[in-house]
Design a protein around this motif. Structure first.
Motif, PDB file in Angstrom:
ATOM      1  N   THR A   1      48.910  44.452  40.058  1.00 15.76           N
ATOM      2  CA  THR A   1      47.831  45.217  41.329  1.00 15.76           C
ATOM      3  C   THR A   1      48.568  46.721  42.057  1.00 15.76           C
ATOM      4  O   THR A   1      49.911  46.129  41.832  1.00 15.76           O
ATOM      5  CB  THR A   1      47.800  44.242  42.825  1.00 15.76           C
ATOM      6  OG1 THR A   1      47.000  43.553  41.786  1.00 15.76           O
ATOM      7  CG2 THR A   1      47.539  44.932  42.975  1.00 15.76           C
ATOM      8  N   VAL A   2      47.873  47.731  42.573  1.00 17.84           N
ATOM      9  CA  VAL A   2      49.195  48.553  42.669  1.00 17.84           C
ATOM     10  C   VAL A   2      47.995  48.918  44.248  1.00 17.84           C
ATOM     11  O   VAL A   2      47.089  49.218  43.391  1.00 17.84           O
ATOM     12  CB  VAL A   2      49.489  49.575  42.450  1.00 17.84           C
ATOM     13  CG1 VAL A   2      49.909  50.735  42.598  1.00 17.84           C
ATOM     14  CG2 VAL A   2      50.208  49.582  40.547  1.00 17.84           C
ATOM     15  N   GLU A   3      48.374  48.512  45.531  1.00  7.94           N
ATOM     16  CA  GLU A   3      47.756  48.831  46.216  1.00  7.94           C
ATOM     17  C   GLU A   3      47.036  50.702  46.582  1.00  7.94           C
ATOM     18  O   GLU A   3      46.537  50.510  47.229  1.00  7.94           O
ATOM     19  CB  GLU A   3      47.936  48.003  47.675  1.00  7.94           C
ATOM     20  CG  GLU A   3      47.996  46.174  46.971  1.00  7.94           C
ATOM     21  CD  GLU A   3      48.474  45.720  48.683  1.00  7.94           C
ATOM     22  OE1 GLU A   3      48.406  46.392  49.500  1.00  7.94           O
ATOM     23  OE2 GLU A   3      48.825  44.367  48.372  1.00  7.94           O
TER      24      GLU A   3
ATOM     25  N   ASP B   1      57.769  49.464  46.879  1.00  2.64           N
ATOM     26  CA  ASP B   1      57.917  48.468  47.164  1.00  2.64           C
ATOM     27  C   ASP B   1      56.814  47.303  47.335  1.00  2.64           C
ATOM     28  O   ASP B   1      55.977  47.725  46.369  1.00  2.64           O
ATOM     29  CB  ASP B   1      58.645  48.089  49.262  1.00  2.64           C
ATOM     30  CG  ASP B   1      57.081  48.528  50.054  1.00  2.64           C
ATOM     31  OD1 ASP B   1      56.236  47.439  50.031  1.00  2.64           O
ATOM     32  OD2 ASP B   1      56.939  49.346  50.190  1.00  2.64           O
ATOM     33  N   GLY B   2      57.122  46.236  47.261  1.00  3.84           N
ATOM     34  CA  GLY B   2      55.849  45.181  46.831  1.00  3.84           C
ATOM     35  C   GLY B   2      57.541  43.711  45.814  1.00  3.84           C
ATOM     36  O   GLY B   2      57.896  43.831  46.577  1.00  3.84           O
ATOM     37  N   ASN B   3      56.550  42.710  45.441  1.00  2.00           N
ATOM     38  CA  ASN B   3      57.267  41.519  45.178  1.00  2.00           C
ATOM     39  C   ASN B   3      56.791  41.230  43.959  1.00  2.00           C
ATOM     40  O   ASN B   3      55.918  41.818  43.214  1.00  2.00           O
ATOM     41  CB  ASN B   3      56.503  40.598  46.315  1.00  2.00           C
ATOM     42  CG  ASN B   3      54.666  40.211  46.804  1.00  2.00           C
ATOM     43  OD1 ASN B   3      54.664  39.879  45.729  1.00  2.00           O
ATOM     44  ND2 ASN B   3      55.153  41.372  47.692  1.00  2.00           N
TER      45      ASN B   3
ATOM     46  N   GLU C   1      62.403  46.878  46.415  1.00  8.04           N
ATOM     47  CA  GLU C   1      62.364  47.491  47.499  1.00  8.04           C
ATOM     48  C   GLU C   1      63.938  48.782  46.401  1.00  8.04           C
ATOM     49  O   GLU C   1      64.515  48.280  46.444  1.00  8.04           O
ATOM     50  CB  GLU C   1      62.703  47.726  48.533  1.00  8.04           C
ATOM     51  CG  GLU C   1      62.441  49.134  49.853  1.00  8.04           C
ATOM     52  CD  GLU C   1      62.670  48.826  51.130  1.00  8.04           C
ATOM     53  OE1 GLU C   1      62.671  49.290  51.657  1.00  8.04           O
ATOM     54  OE2 GLU C   1      63.088  47.885  51.507  1.00  8.04           O
TER      55      GLU C   1
ATOM     56  N   ARG D   1      52.874  42.591  42.075  1.00 10.07           N
ATOM     57  CA  ARG D   1      52.011  43.622  43.709  1.00 10.07           C
ATOM     58  C   ARG D   1      52.911  44.243  44.203  1.00 10.07           C
ATOM     59  O   ARG D   1      53.769  44.245  44.804  1.00 10.07           O
ATOM     60  CB  ARG D   1      51.295  42.135  44.505  1.00 10.07           C
ATOM     61  CG  ARG D   1      51.325  42.849  46.008  1.00 10.07           C
ATOM     62  CD  ARG D   1      50.322  42.004  46.479  1.00 10.07           C
ATOM     63  NE  ARG D   1      50.205  42.037  47.949  1.00 10.07           N
ATOM     64  CZ  ARG D   1      50.512  42.259  48.685  1.00 10.07           C
ATOM     65  NH1 ARG D   1      51.340  41.969  48.708  1.00 10.07           N
ATOM     66  NH2 ARG D   1      50.338  42.737  49.938  1.00 10.07           N
ATOM     67  N   LEU D   2      52.588  45.728  44.051  1.00 10.02           N
ATOM     68  CA  LEU D   2      53.143  46.868  44.334  1.00 10.02           C
ATOM     69  C   LEU D   2      52.719  47.409  45.894  1.00 10.02           C
ATOM     70  O   LEU D   2      50.866  47.480  45.716  1.00 10.02           O
ATOM     71  CB  LEU D   2      52.912  48.004  43.351  1.00 10.02           C
ATOM     72  CG  LEU D   2      54.267  48.078  42.491  1.00 10.02           C
ATOM     73  CD1 LEU D   2      54.461  49.461  41.710  1.00 10.02           C
ATOM     74  CD2 LEU D   2      55.965  47.861  42.777  1.00 10.02           C
ATOM     75  N   LYS D   3      53.378  46.887  46.754  1.00  6.70           N
ATOM     76  CA  LYS D   3      52.490  47.601  47.977  1.00  6.70           C
ATOM     77  C   LYS D   3      52.372  49.236  48.141  1.00  6.70           C
ATOM     78  O   LYS D   3      51.365  49.775  48.304  1.00  6.70           O
ATOM     79  CB  LYS D   3      52.569  46.722  49.114  1.00  6.70           C
ATOM     80  CG  LYS D   3      53.413  45.147  49.109  1.00  6.70           C
ATOM     81  CD  LYS D   3      53.729  44.963  51.045  1.00  6.70           C
ATOM     82  CE  LYS D   3      54.000  43.522  50.314  1.00  6.70           C
ATOM     83  NZ  LYS D   3      55.028  43.059  51.760  1.00  6.70           N
ATOM     84  N   LYS D   4      53.412  49.711  47.291  1.00  9.39           N
ATOM     85  CA  LYS D   4      52.933  51.359  47.458  1.00  9.39           C
ATOM     86  C   LYS D   4      54.275  51.764  46.149  1.00  9.39           C
ATOM     87  O   LYS D   4      55.165  51.189  46.641  1.00  9.39           O
ATOM     88  CB  LYS D   4      53.536  51.741  49.242  1.00  9.39           C
ATOM     89  CG  LYS D   4      54.245  53.140  49.305  1.00  9.39           C
ATOM     90  CD  LYS D   4      54.681  53.778  50.872  1.00  9.39           C
ATOM     91  CE  LYS D   4      53.480  52.996  51.483  1.00  9.39           C
ATOM     92  NZ  LYS D   4      54.134  53.440  53.258  1.00  9.39           N
TER      93      LYS D   4
END
Length: 539
Positions: free
Chosen positions: A325-327, A266-268, A238, A279-282
């Motif tokens: 991935t970038v959501e 933030d992501g993992n 984060e 993987r970036l959630k945002k």
């Protein structure tokens, strides 16, 4: 008789305390002897440790002013340890005001003899010269003796690591803008996989730091620090309010100019031998001003960088064990520009108040199309809307793009018109519609510009210009007038774009940039462009 018995009883009763006192006294004496002896050990051990570390390291040197070894706890404490690069000794690359290593007693119950280490307020300093020297070195970092130097400090394998109040500073070309991580803390436990050895990630760790003053970052995860060939990690990340202006010196080397802006994300991530995922959630960027600067003297370097980007994009596209991935990505309240610096003439095309939203971006074709939506004001006035849908490269570029620009004030384009058409305007608006479809290594679409109420010559504005230039601008204005749509009082043309791609291996965004750049600069001076060029040559 009674008195004798009482006396003997007191004597027997008093003998026990004397024995205990004697035992305690002996133990205290031994402790004192050990304590005193440890101080006599300190200096020889300090010299030996410093010497062994220097013998182990290649290209670096160590200074260790103070060391204390405690026989009681089998611990060692280092104070003032510094590590310097021999080529550029100032500043030292690492400073350790306080480092303590000792036996991790709790793991004795597990039948393991391991250690724990604590570092308080360590500082890491790296500048551009030191970094370049390291990059140019023929000796790989892992062969520079760091592990041997570390083992010279404490022989036991470290199972618990605690770092508090650490600082990391990187200074690029501008020493007034150091990149600093401050208040950094890290705790990693079970590093030797003593517990949960059958788990993929048996160790846990937590990292937290302030970033460039106002930003903050945390990493929470698990790891296998003993995995081969490199440690394996799975973590949640984060980032909040990271200021981007600090990256200006580094981006300048890639023809990018950045001002302001903050980043949050933030992501993992997961990195192991068989799988790598990010993987970036945002991911959000707010308030940035970003320009790409093109100049003849950097053209070759730009081309080389483009080839590297193209190669890298091809390597990661649809790679089975690499998932990126970038959501959701958002760029808000931005000013994005392209600056062409040619022969002292600077032309900047830009989009202000820009907002870009991108969803489902991935390097995997199977993830489905990514969708983007862009809005802003072209040259500060033209209302701009754009949408795009695209997939990662599978059988060549795959893209649908629609762009609409309405009501751009033509006077804002005068730098462009003077440079490429050798004239300027005093009034009028510019609009543009373009649609592009890329699939199966073919492109189909069009670009259609509109010029409305365009006024090229104004006697008051142009009174200081030469007579022949005034005549030239009058002719340009006359040609535009002849081409006007009488019902709408506008000049319009349409350039069709269709046919096979010259290079099927070209990546999607390279195609878009080339098509838009070439078509735009040809279409922005509409069907009268040839006449303008011819008149300019005769003048």
């Amino acid at each position: 008789m009674v008195e004798d018995k009482e006396s003997r009883g007191r004597t027997r009763g008093g003998a026990v305390p004397k024995v205990l006192l004697w035992v305690v006294g002996v133990l205290i004496a031994l402790v004192l002897l050990v304590f005193i002896a440890s101080f006599f050990i300190d200096e020889p051990l300090r010299r030996t440790t410093e010497k062994r570390m220097n013998q182990s390291l290649k290209g670096y040197s160590v200074r260790l002013p103070k060391l204390h070894f405690s026989l009681i706890g089998l611990s060692i404490t280092l104070k003032g340890l510094t590590i310097s690069q021999q080529a550029h000794p100032q500043p030292p690359v690492a400073e350790f005001p306080y480092l303590r290593a000792s036996v991790q007693w709790r793991e004795i119950l597990s039948g393991k003899l391991v250690g724990d280490m604590r570092l308080d307020a360590p500082k890491i300093h790296v500048n551009l010269n030191q970094l370049r020297t390291e990059a140019a070195s023929k000796v790989p970092m892992k062969q520079k003796g760091w592990q041997q130097a570390f083992e010279a400090i404490y022989p036991l394998k470290i199972n618990l690591l605690k770092i508090t109040n650490a600082g990391i500073t990187y200074i690029d070309a501008d020493d007034k803008r150091p990149l600093k991580l401050t208040n950094l803390s890290l705790e990693a436990d079970n590093i030797r996989n003593i517990h949960l050895p059958d788990k993929v990630y048996p160790s846990n760790f937590h990292l937290e730091t302030d970033i460039f003053g106002s930003g903050h970052g945390t990493v929470d995860g698990r790891a296998n620090f003993l995995a081969e060939p490199t440690p394996a990690v799975k973590a949640a990340i984060e980032l909040a309010k990271v200021p981007l202006g600090y990256f200006a010196p580094m981006l300048a080397r890639t023809n990018m100019k950045i001002e302001g802006g903050v980043l949050s994300a933030d992501g993992n991530v997961e990195y192991g031998r068989k799988v790598q995922t990010a993987r970036l959630k945002k991911l959000t960027i707010h308030g940035v001003r970003l320009d790409y600067i093109h100049a003849p003297e950097t053209a070759r370097a730009e081309k080389r960088r483009a080839e590297k980007v193209k190669k890298a994009a091809k390597e990661v596209s649809n790679k089975p064990n690499l998932i990126l991935t970038v959501e959701h990505f958002s760029l808000t309240d931005a000013n994005i520009g392209f600056l062409n610096d040619y022969g002292g003439k600077k032309v900047r095309l830009f989009l202000s108040d820009a907002n870009l939203y991108l969803d489902n971006f991935s390097n995997q074709f199977s993830k489905g199309p990514a969708r983007a939506k862009l809005s802003g004001r072209f040259m500060g006035s033209g209302v701009t809307e754009a949408t795009a849908a695209f997939r990662p490269e599978d059988k060549g570029p795959d893209l649908d793009l629609y762009v609409k620009i309405t009501g751009t004030q033509l006077v804002s384009l005068n730098d462009l018109l003077r440079t490429y058409g050798d004239f300027d305007v005093t009034a009028g608006t510019f609009s543009l519609v373009t649609e592009l479809h890329l699939k199966n290594n073919r492109v189909n679409g069009y670009i259609k510009p509109f010029f409305k109420d365009m006024k090229v010559y104004d006697r008051r504005q142009d009174k200081n210009k030469g007579f022949f230039h005034q005549v030239y601008e009058m002719l340009v204005g006359g040609i535009a007038k002849l081409l006007e749509n009488k019902q709408r009082d506008q000049v319009a043309t349409k350039a069709d774009i269709s046919g096979p791609l010259q290079s099927p291996k070209t990546n999607t965004w390279q195609v878009v940039v080339e098509l838009v750049r070439n078509a735009f600069f040809k279409a922005i001076l509409p069907t009268f462009e040839k006449e303008v060029t011819a008149l300019g040559r005769k003048r």
